[in-house]
Structures are given as structure tokens and as C-alpha cells.
Design a protein around this motif. Structure first.
Motif, PDB file in Angstrom:
ATOM      1  N   ALA A  93       0.850  -1.192   0.000  1.00  0.00           N
ATOM      2  CA  ALA A  93       0.000   0.000   0.000  1.00  0.00           C
ATOM      3  C   ALA A  93       0.884   1.239   0.000  1.00  0.00           C
ATOM      4  O   ALA A  93       2.009   1.212   0.499  1.00  0.00           O
ATOM      5  N   HIS A  94       0.352   2.328  -0.567  1.00  0.00           N
ATOM      6  CA  HIS A  94       1.141   3.540  -0.780  1.00  0.00           C
ATOM      7  C   HIS A  94       0.674   4.698   0.109  1.00  0.00           C
ATOM      8  O   HIS A  94      -0.524   4.985   0.195  1.00  0.00           O
ATOM      9  N   CYS A  95       1.648   5.380   0.691  1.00  0.00           N
ATOM     10  CA  CYS A  95       1.355   6.542   1.528  1.00  0.00           C
ATOM     11  C   CYS A  95       1.447   7.805   0.672  1.00  0.00           C
ATOM     12  O   CYS A  95       2.524   8.389   0.509  1.00  0.00           O
ATOM     13  N   ASN A  96       0.321   8.227   0.114  1.00  0.00           N
ATOM     14  CA  ASN A  96       0.310   9.409  -0.743  1.00  0.00           C
ATOM     15  C   ASN A  96      -0.413  10.593  -0.105  1.00  0.00           C
ATOM     16  O   ASN A  96      -0.791  11.540  -0.796  1.00  0.00           O
ATOM     17  N   SER A  97      -0.582  10.532   1.207  1.00  0.00           N
ATOM     18  CA  SER A  97      -1.210  11.654   1.912  1.00  0.00           C
ATOM     19  C   SER A  97      -0.890  11.573   3.395  1.00  0.00           C
ATOM     20  O   SER A  97      -0.819  10.482   3.968  1.00  0.00           O
ATOM     21  N   ASP A  98      -0.708  12.754   4.015  1.00  0.00           N
ATOM     22  CA  ASP A  98      -0.593  12.815   5.470  1.00  0.00           C
ATOM     23  C   ASP A  98      -1.748  13.604   6.068  1.00  0.00           C
ATOM     24  O   ASP A  98      -1.706  14.010   7.229  1.00  0.00           O
ATOM     25  N   ASP A  99      -2.797  13.795   5.282  1.00  0.00           N
ATOM     26  CA  ASP A  99      -3.983  14.495   5.760  1.00  0.00           C
ATOM     27  C   ASP A  99      -4.660  13.655   6.854  1.00  0.00           C
ATOM     28  O   ASP A  99      -4.978  12.483   6.618  1.00  0.00           O
ATOM     29  N   PRO A 100      -4.862  14.213   8.040  1.00  0.00           N
ATOM     30  CA  PRO A 100      -5.418  13.423   9.155  1.00  0.00           C
ATOM     31  C   PRO A 100      -6.756  12.763   8.828  1.00  0.00           C
ATOM     32  O   PRO A 100      -6.986  11.611   9.217  1.00  0.00           O
ATOM     33  N   ALA A 101      -7.629  13.480   8.127  1.00  0.00           N
ATOM     34  CA  ALA A 101      -8.941  12.912   7.799  1.00  0.00           C
ATOM     35  C   ALA A 101      -8.806  11.747   6.822  1.00  0.00           C
ATOM     36  O   ALA A 101      -9.496  10.722   6.960  1.00  0.00           O
ATOM     37  N   GLU A 102      -7.907  11.887   5.840  1.00  0.00           N
ATOM     38  CA  GLU A 102      -7.722  10.808   4.868  1.00  0.00           C
ATOM     39  C   GLU A 102      -7.047   9.600   5.505  1.00  0.00           C
ATOM     40  O   GLU A 102      -7.401   8.448   5.190  1.00  0.00           O
ATOM     41  N   LEU A 103      -6.105   9.841   6.404  1.00  0.00           N
ATOM     42  CA  LEU A 103      -5.475   8.730   7.121  1.00  0.00           C
ATOM     43  C   LEU A 103      -6.487   7.986   7.978  1.00  0.00           C
ATOM     44  O   LEU A 103      -6.529   6.757   8.001  1.00  0.00           O
ATOM     45  N   ARG A 104      -7.337   8.746   8.657  1.00  0.00           N
ATOM     46  CA  ARG A 104      -8.346   8.134   9.510  1.00  0.00           C
ATOM     47  C   ARG A 104      -9.333   7.311   8.683  1.00  0.00           C
ATOM     48  O   ARG A 104      -9.714   6.197   9.060  1.00  0.00           O
ATOM     49  N   ALA A 105      -9.721   7.827   7.512  1.00  0.00           N
ATOM     50  CA  ALA A 105     -10.657   7.119   6.645  1.00  0.00           C
ATOM     51  C   ALA A 105     -10.039   5.814   6.145  1.00  0.00           C
ATOM     52  O   ALA A 105     -10.716   4.781   6.067  1.00  0.00           O
ATOM     53  N   PHE A 106      -8.742   5.855   5.801  1.00  0.00           N
ATOM     54  CA  PHE A 106      -8.065   4.647   5.345  1.00  0.00           C
ATOM     55  C   PHE A 106      -8.024   3.606   6.461  1.00  0.00           C
ATOM     56  O   PHE A 106      -8.318   2.421   6.244  1.00  0.00           O
ATOM     57  N   VAL A 107      -7.649   4.045   7.652  1.00  0.00           N
ATOM     58  CA  VAL A 107      -7.554   3.130   8.790  1.00  0.00           C
ATOM     59  C   VAL A 107      -8.921   2.539   9.120  1.00  0.00           C
ATOM     60  O   VAL A 107      -9.055   1.336   9.383  1.00  0.00           O
ATOM     61  N   GLU A 108      -9.958   3.349   9.098  1.00  0.00           N
ATOM     62  CA  GLU A 108     -11.306   2.854   9.386  1.00  0.00           C
ATOM     63  C   GLU A 108     -11.744   1.815   8.363  1.00  0.00           C
ATOM     64  O   GLU A 108     -12.381   0.811   8.702  1.00  0.00           O
ATOM     65  N   ASN A 109     -11.395   2.055   7.103  1.00  0.00           N
ATOM     66  CA  ASN A 109     -11.734   1.083   6.066  1.00  0.00           C
ATOM     67  C   ASN A 109     -10.982  -0.235   6.305  1.00  0.00           C
ATOM     68  O   ASN A 109     -11.551  -1.321   6.160  1.00  0.00           O
ATOM     69  N   SER A 110      -9.709  -0.137   6.685  1.00  0.00           N
ATOM     70  CA  SER A 110      -8.925  -1.341   6.970  1.00  0.00           C
ATOM     71  C   SER A 110      -9.489  -2.098   8.163  1.00  0.00           C
ATOM     72  O   SER A 110      -9.541  -3.332   8.165  1.00  0.00           O
ATOM     73  N   GLU A 111      -9.928  -1.355   9.169  1.00  0.00           N
ATOM     74  CA  GLU A 111     -10.493  -1.992  10.355  1.00  0.00           C
ATOM     75  C   GLU A 111     -11.760  -2.763  10.019  1.00  0.00           C
ATOM     76  O   GLU A 111     -12.013  -3.839  10.576  1.00  0.00           O
ATOM     77  N   LYS A 112     -12.559  -2.237   9.102  1.00  0.00           N
ATOM     78  CA  LYS A 112     -13.782  -2.936   8.694  1.00  0.00           C
ATOM     79  C   LYS A 112     -13.456  -4.290   8.072  1.00  0.00           C
ATOM     80  O   LYS A 112     -14.237  -5.242   8.200  1.00  0.00           O
ATOM     81  N   ASN A 113     -12.320  -4.356   7.388  1.00  0.00           N
ATOM     82  CA  ASN A 113     -11.908  -5.595   6.738  1.00  0.00           C
ATOM     83  C   ASN A 113     -10.961  -6.434   7.591  1.00  0.00           C
ATOM     84  O   ASN A 113     -10.481  -7.474   7.140  1.00  0.00           O
ATOM     85  N   ASN A 114     -10.666  -5.949   8.812  1.00  0.00           N
ATOM     86  CA  ASN A 114      -9.757  -6.636   9.730  1.00  0.00           C
ATOM     87  C   ASN A 114      -8.370  -6.789   9.105  1.00  0.00           C
ATOM     88  O   ASN A 114      -7.750  -7.862   9.161  1.00  0.00           O
ATOM     89  N   ILE A 115      -7.875  -5.697   8.501  1.00  0.00           N
ATOM     90  CA  ILE A 115      -6.603  -5.713   7.786  1.00  0.00           C
ATOM     91  C   ILE A 115      -5.604  -4.759   8.434  1.00  0.00           C
ATOM     92  O   ILE A 115      -5.932  -3.607   8.720  1.00  0.00           O
ATOM     93  N   MET A 116      -4.389  -5.240   8.643  1.00  0.00           N
ATOM     94  CA  MET A 116      -3.258  -4.384   8.985  1.00  0.00           C
ATOM     95  C   MET A 116      -2.503  -4.104   7.693  1.00  0.00           C
ATOM     96  O   MET A 116      -2.418  -4.977   6.826  1.00  0.00           O
ATOM     97  N   THR A 117      -1.959  -2.901   7.559  1.00  0.00           N
ATOM     98  CA  THR A 117      -1.373  -2.485   6.291  1.00  0.00           C
ATOM     99  C   THR A 117       0.106  -2.155   6.427  1.00  0.00           C
ATOM    100  O   THR A 117       0.503  -1.386   7.305  1.00  0.00           O
ATOM    101  N   ALA A 118       0.906  -2.740   5.534  1.00  0.00           N
ATOM    102  CA  ALA A 118       2.314  -2.361   5.408  1.00  0.00           C
ATOM    103  C   ALA A 118       2.376  -1.196   4.434  1.00  0.00           C
ATOM    104  O   ALA A 118       2.080  -1.345   3.248  1.00  0.00           O
TER     105      ALA A 118
END
Length: 272
Positions: free
Chosen positions: A7-32
Motif C-alpha cells: 500500500a502507498h502513503c500518498n497523503s498525510d492528511d489526518p482525515a484521509e489517514l483516519r478514513a483509510f484506517v477505518e476502512n482497513s479496520e472494517k476488513n480486519n486488515i493491517m497495512t504495510a
């Protein structure tokens, strides 16, 4: 919990980071998550920033670092520096020479010593402004065959061939995966996980001598990688669904399924 190794880190915007993490949590995924500069025509967040972001979400994100493979010998000390910062793997893409150039071999030697896995882009890559400037053989430099010498020379180094070579090199890539015990692959990118059918994947992975892989031996060489972006988290969801479909249709279950979807990579990275 599953683990997405690509996965690619193309933003450090807090809202976008939070949205990505929330989506990963829904799928029970940890991301490298990887960033880094000089991808050819564009950059992502610097490695140091990616490490900081991952430390802010230790239960959801783990950092990879990108090392530039360019026209002079890379600074091998950077590897230890990033590992000491918490980096659990390294990403390589858009090299000046082929991945197997002698200038780059000390990098792989150091990774093998530290037992740190490496992710290599292979296959198609869109033309960009850097191509005009550097006039390099981009696809040739990132072809799966460039990983042959690396896999042979450093047999304790776990290598992941991103995109299984794409449509440009799929057959070549699959044969290399079957040849080398330490060479694995992902289906990252919609051109791989949506363009490749489950039957075609099984055909690519069947043993070279026997007509059918009854035990799914070479499916065990697959690792989950989405090629998602912080700004586009839905790619991770689509990728997880596609991988799950491939495994279901090819009757890959139990421990093999769990390892493909994260267990294999987690063991390399020292994660539970």
C-alpha cells in the motif's frame, strides 16, 4: 487480522489517514505502508514521515521504506537506520539499472543479514516525465528475470514480486516463483487481481511436470497485496474480495488461506 503488504502513503492528511484506517479496520486488515521518493515522475511521502504515521496507528499500520537504486552504489547504512526506526520491510521500484546490477547487491546482502523482506515492482509501468529525462529501459530493468540472480545469491532473503509481472511477464514470473523457494508474489493492482481469472491463476501456478496441483503448493507463494493508496482506500477492499474469490474458487482454505492473507508476511516481519 489480515496483512496487506503493498500500500502507498500518498497523503498525510489526518482525515484521509483516519478514513483509510477505518476502512482497513472494517476488513480486519493491517497495512504495510510505503512511501519514498523517485518513483519515476512522482514522489510519495518520505520514509521518515511514513514511519511517524505508522507510529500514530501501531495497531493498523506498519512501515516499509523505499531505497533508491540509482546510478551509484546505495548507502547500505540507510537500511540499518530505517530498521532501527521500526521499518519492517523495503520497497524497490524504478531502478536506474536492472534490479540485479552489481551496484545493488550489497543492499540485498544487508537485508538478508537482517532477515527483512523486500517488495519489488515488476511489469508494466506508465510512461512519465522521468522517462524523458533519463532514457532508461524501464520495463526491462523491472522484469521478473531481474530477480533471478537476487533469489539465487541470497537464498535466505524473502522476496515478493509485486503484480506477478503484470500481463507483460506473467508466465515468466510464475515460472520463477515455482523455481525459487524464497520468491513470492502478489496480485496488487486492478490489472492483476481483476484482470486475471481464478482459472488462469491456477494454470499459471500448476507444477511444471504434473498436470494438476492437487495440494495448492504454489498458491502458498502468494501474499496479499492491494496496491491501495491512502487517498483511495476502496482499492484495498476490492483487492481483499478478489483474493478471497481466487482462494475460494481454487479451494485454498485453512492455514494456507490464512498465510496467504497475511500469516506468511507477518512471520517475516516479526508480527503476531
Amino acid at each position: 487480522m489480515y496483512l496487506d503488504f503493498h500500500a502507498h502513503c500518498n497523503s498525510d492528511d489526518p482525515a484521509e489517514l483516519r478514513a483509510f484506517v477505518e476502512n482497513s479496520e472494517k476488513n480486519n486488515i493491517m497495512t504495510a505502508l510505503s512511501g519514498g521518493l523517485h518513483y519515476g515522475g512522482h514522489d510519495y511521502l518520505p520514509n521518515e514521515e511514513v514511519v511517524k504515521i505508522c507510529k500514530a496507528y501501531p495497531n493498523n499500520l506498519v512501515p516499509l521504506a523505499k531505497i533508491d537504486l540509482w546510478d551509484s552504489a546505495p548507502d547500505v547504512s540507510l537500511i540499518r537506520k530505517y530498521v532501527d526506526m521500526g521499518v519492517k520491510g523495503f520497497k524497490f521500484i524504478y531502478p536506474y539499472y536492472g534490479y540485479d546490477h552489481e551496484l545493488y547487491m550489497p543492499v540485498y546482502e544487508e537485508l538478508e543479514k537482517l532477515r527483512i523482506p523486500a517488495l519489488f515492482h515488476t511489469g508494466a509501468y506508465r510512461p512519465n516525465s522521468a522517462d524523458i529525462k533519463y532514457r532508461r529501459p524501464v520495463l526491462e530493468n523491472m522484469s521478473p528475470l531481474r530477480l533471478d540472480a537476487i533469489a539465487r545469491s541470497f537464498q535466505k532473503l524473502n522476496l515478493v514480486m509485486a503484480h506477478l509481472g503484470t500481463a507483460v511477464y506473467r508466465t515468466q514470473a510464475a515460472e520463477l516463483v515455482k523455481l525459487h523457494d524464497n520468491l513470492y508474489f502478489d496480485l496488487a493492482g486492478t490489472g492483476a487481481f481483476l484482470d486475471l481469472s481464478s482459472k488462469d491463476l491456477a494454470d499459471l501456478l500448476k507444477p511444471s511436470v504434473f498436470s494438476r496441483d492437487k495440494e495448492g503448493k504454489y498458491f502458498r507463494k502468494m501474499v496479499f497485496g492491494s496496491d491501495s493508496y491512502i487517498k483511495i482506500p476502496v482499492i484495498q477492499t476490492e483487492a481483499f474480495q478478489a483474493y478471497s474469490m481466487h482462494l475460494l474458487l481454487n479451494q485454498i482454505t485453512g492455514e494456507d488461506k490464512e498465510n496467504i492473507l497475511g500469516g506468511t508476511v507477518a512471520s517475516w516481519m516479526g508480527l503476531k
